[in-house]
Design a protein around this motif. Structure first.
Motif, PDB file in Angstrom:
ATOM      1  N   ARG A  16      -7.407  11.704  -4.024  1.00  0.00           N
ATOM      2  CA  ARG A  16      -6.831  10.622  -4.831  1.00  0.00           C
ATOM      3  C   ARG A  16      -5.478  10.207  -4.267  1.00  0.00           C
ATOM      4  NH1 ARG A  16     -11.317  11.143  -6.235  1.00  0.00           N
ATOM      5  NH2 ARG A  16     -12.154  11.268  -8.316  1.00  0.00           N
ATOM      6  N   GLY A  17      -4.760  11.149  -3.685  1.00  0.00           N
ATOM      7  CA  GLY A  17      -3.459  10.843  -3.106  1.00  0.00           C
ATOM      8  C   GLY A  17      -3.563   9.821  -1.999  1.00  0.00           C
ATOM      9  N   GLY A  18      -4.640   9.873  -1.227  1.00  0.00           N
ATOM     10  CA  GLY A  18      -4.843   8.875  -0.174  1.00  0.00           C
ATOM     11  C   GLY A  18      -5.032   7.492  -0.755  1.00  0.00           C
ATOM     12  N   ALA A  19      -5.796   7.391  -1.818  1.00  0.00           N
ATOM     13  CA  ALA A  19      -6.004   6.095  -2.476  1.00  0.00           C
ATOM     14  C   ALA A  19      -4.698   5.603  -3.086  1.00  0.00           C
ATOM     15  CB  ALA A  19      -7.090   6.202  -3.533  1.00  0.00           C
ATOM     16  N   LEU A  20      -3.953   6.502  -3.712  1.00  0.00           N
ATOM     17  CA  LEU A  20      -2.675   6.098  -4.305  1.00  0.00           C
ATOM     18  C   LEU A  20      -1.688   5.638  -3.236  1.00  0.00           C
ATOM     19  CD1 LEU A  20      -2.223   8.852  -7.035  1.00  0.00           C
ATOM     20  CD2 LEU A  20      -2.894   6.462  -7.345  1.00  0.00           C
ATOM     21  N   ALA A  21      -1.696   6.292  -2.080  1.00  0.00           N
ATOM     22  CA  ALA A  21      -0.821   5.875  -0.990  1.00  0.00           C
ATOM     23  C   ALA A  21      -1.204   4.485  -0.499  1.00  0.00           C
ATOM     24  CB  ALA A  21      -0.880   6.880   0.151  1.00  0.00           C
ATOM     25  N   ARG A  22      -2.518   4.202  -0.404  1.00  0.00           N
ATOM     26  CA  ARG A  22      -2.962   2.874   0.017  1.00  0.00           C
ATOM     27  C   ARG A  22      -2.575   1.805  -0.992  1.00  0.00           C
ATOM     28  NH1 ARG A  22      -6.823   5.903   2.058  1.00  0.00           N
ATOM     29  NH2 ARG A  22      -8.654   5.655   0.762  1.00  0.00           N
ATOM     30  N   ILE A  23      -2.676   2.125  -2.279  1.00  0.00           N
ATOM     31  CA  ILE A  23      -2.290   1.169  -3.319  1.00  0.00           C
ATOM     32  C   ILE A  23      -0.799   0.871  -3.228  1.00  0.00           C
ATOM     33  CG2 ILE A  23      -2.008   0.895  -5.815  1.00  0.00           C
ATOM     34  CD1 ILE A  23      -4.671   2.512  -6.074  1.00  0.00           C
ATOM     35  N   GLY A  24       0.008   1.910  -3.077  1.00  0.00           N
ATOM     36  CA  GLY A  24       1.450   1.715  -2.944  1.00  0.00           C
ATOM     37  C   GLY A  24       1.806   0.916  -1.714  1.00  0.00           C
ATOM     38  N   ARG A  25       1.128   1.200  -0.615  1.00  0.00           N
ATOM     39  CA  ARG A  25       1.394   0.461   0.624  1.00  0.00           C
ATOM     40  C   ARG A  25       0.978  -0.995   0.478  1.00  0.00           C
ATOM     41  NH1 ARG A  25      -1.094   2.954   5.884  1.00  0.00           N
ATOM     42  NH2 ARG A  25      -2.989   2.205   4.891  1.00  0.00           N
ATOM     43  N   ALA A  26      -0.112  -1.255  -0.241  1.00  0.00           N
ATOM     44  CA  ALA A  26      -0.540  -2.644  -0.472  1.00  0.00           C
ATOM     45  C   ALA A  26       0.547  -3.403  -1.215  1.00  0.00           C
ATOM     46  CB  ALA A  26      -1.855  -2.681  -1.253  1.00  0.00           C
ATOM     47  N   PHE A  27       1.138  -2.787  -2.224  1.00  0.00           N
ATOM     48  CA  PHE A  27       2.227  -3.439  -2.956  1.00  0.00           C
ATOM     49  C   PHE A  27       3.451  -3.661  -2.080  1.00  0.00           C
ATOM     50  CE2 PHE A  27       0.325  -1.977  -7.088  1.00  0.00           C
ATOM     51  CZ  PHE A  27       0.155  -3.254  -7.613  1.00  0.00           C
ATOM     52  N   ARG A  28       3.800  -2.671  -1.251  1.00  0.00           N
ATOM     53  CA  ARG A  28       4.993  -2.787  -0.403  1.00  0.00           C
ATOM     54  C   ARG A  28       4.837  -3.836   0.684  1.00  0.00           C
ATOM     55  NH1 ARG A  28       4.473   2.677  -0.076  1.00  0.00           N
ATOM     56  NH2 ARG A  28       3.971   2.546   2.120  1.00  0.00           N
ATOM     57  N   VAL A  29       3.640  -3.985   1.236  1.00  0.00           N
ATOM     58  CA  VAL A  29       3.442  -4.828   2.416  1.00  0.00           C
ATOM     59  C   VAL A  29       2.987  -6.239   2.066  1.00  0.00           C
ATOM     60  CG1 VAL A  29       2.115  -5.012   4.576  1.00  0.00           C
ATOM     61  CG2 VAL A  29       2.996  -2.814   3.852  1.00  0.00           C
ATOM     62  N   PHE A  30       2.341  -6.431   0.913  1.00  0.00           N
ATOM     63  CA  PHE A  30       1.767  -7.738   0.597  1.00  0.00           C
ATOM     64  C   PHE A  30       2.825  -8.834   0.492  1.00  0.00           C
ATOM     65  CE2 PHE A  30      -0.020 -11.076  -2.093  1.00  0.00           C
ATOM     66  CZ  PHE A  30      -1.196 -11.323  -1.405  1.00  0.00           C
ATOM     67  N   GLY A  31       3.944  -8.557  -0.149  1.00  0.00           N
ATOM     68  CA  GLY A  31       5.010  -9.562  -0.286  1.00  0.00           C
ATOM     69  C   GLY A  31       5.568 -10.009   1.063  1.00  0.00           C
ATOM     70  N   PRO A  32       6.032  -9.070   1.900  1.00  0.00           N
ATOM     71  CA  PRO A  32       6.527  -9.473   3.218  1.00  0.00           C
ATOM     72  C   PRO A  32       5.463 -10.165   4.074  1.00  0.00           C
ATOM     73  CG  PRO A  32       7.266  -7.259   2.717  1.00  0.00           C
ATOM     74  CD  PRO A  32       6.305  -7.654   1.636  1.00  0.00           C
ATOM     75  N   MET A  33       4.200  -9.725   3.968  1.00  0.00           N
ATOM     76  CA  MET A  33       3.132 -10.374   4.724  1.00  0.00           C
ATOM     77  C   MET A  33       2.953 -11.812   4.257  1.00  0.00           C
ATOM     78  SD  MET A  33      -0.930 -10.361   4.737  1.00  0.00           S
ATOM     79  CE  MET A  33      -0.751 -10.742   3.049  1.00  0.00           C
ATOM     80  N   SER A  34       2.994 -12.030   2.947  1.00  0.00           N
ATOM     81  CA  SER A  34       2.854 -13.381   2.415  1.00  0.00           C
ATOM     82  C   SER A  34       3.978 -14.281   2.920  1.00  0.00           C
ATOM     83  CB  SER A  34       2.866 -13.359   0.884  1.00  0.00           C
ATOM     84  OG  SER A  34       1.788 -12.608   0.397  1.00  0.00           O
ATOM     85  N   MET A  35       5.186 -13.761   2.918  1.00  0.00           N
ATOM     86  CA  MET A  35       6.318 -14.556   3.408  1.00  0.00           C
ATOM     87  C   MET A  35       6.164 -14.878   4.894  1.00  0.00           C
ATOM     88  SD  MET A  35       8.018 -15.207   0.785  1.00  0.00           S
ATOM     89  CE  MET A  35       9.421 -15.974   1.526  1.00  0.00           C
TER      90      MET A  35
END
Length: 112
Positions: A16-35
């Motif tokens: 589950r930690g791997g999935a949680l890490a991916r979810i957190g990374r999605a939140f961290r990276v999505f904003g800068p990627m969108s910009m």
């Protein structure tokens, strides 16, 4: 108490930690990627990432659920699982962007 039960529970938590890490990374990276996409710095537009994120948002705010929210805890748990699963898809869709940007936090994420 069975000592092997602790090992089994720890193994599940690690997965589950791997999935949680991916979810957190999605939140961290999505904003800068969108910009970067909107400013024209990153050209191969990751439509899949935008699509998965839109689907996660729509599911979260939509009154239609697999399990109705008025069932309190159970109704919210399905939202958490489905939105979490969609966010792991967002993370996967941003793999090329992370490589382009030099973001390498794969050591935090357990492979599937």
């Amino acid at each position: 108490m069975n000592p092997w039960r602790f090992v089994t529970q720890f193994s599940r938590l690690k997965q589950r930690g791997g999935a949680l890490a991916r979810i957190g990374r999605a939140f961290r990276v999505f904003g800068p990627m969108s910009m970067d996409v909107f400013r024209g710095r990153y050209r191969p537009i990751p439509w899949a990432a935008f699509g998965w994120m839109a689907l996660a948002f729509v599911y979260l705010v939509s009154p239609l659920d697999l399990i109705p929210d008025f069932l309190m805890i159970i109704g919210l748990v399905d939202d958490v699982f489905i939105v979490g699963w969609l966010l792991t898809r967002v993370d996967r869709a941003m793999g090329d962007y992370r490589r382009w940007k030099g973001i390498d936090d794969d050591q935090d994420v357990v492979a599937d």
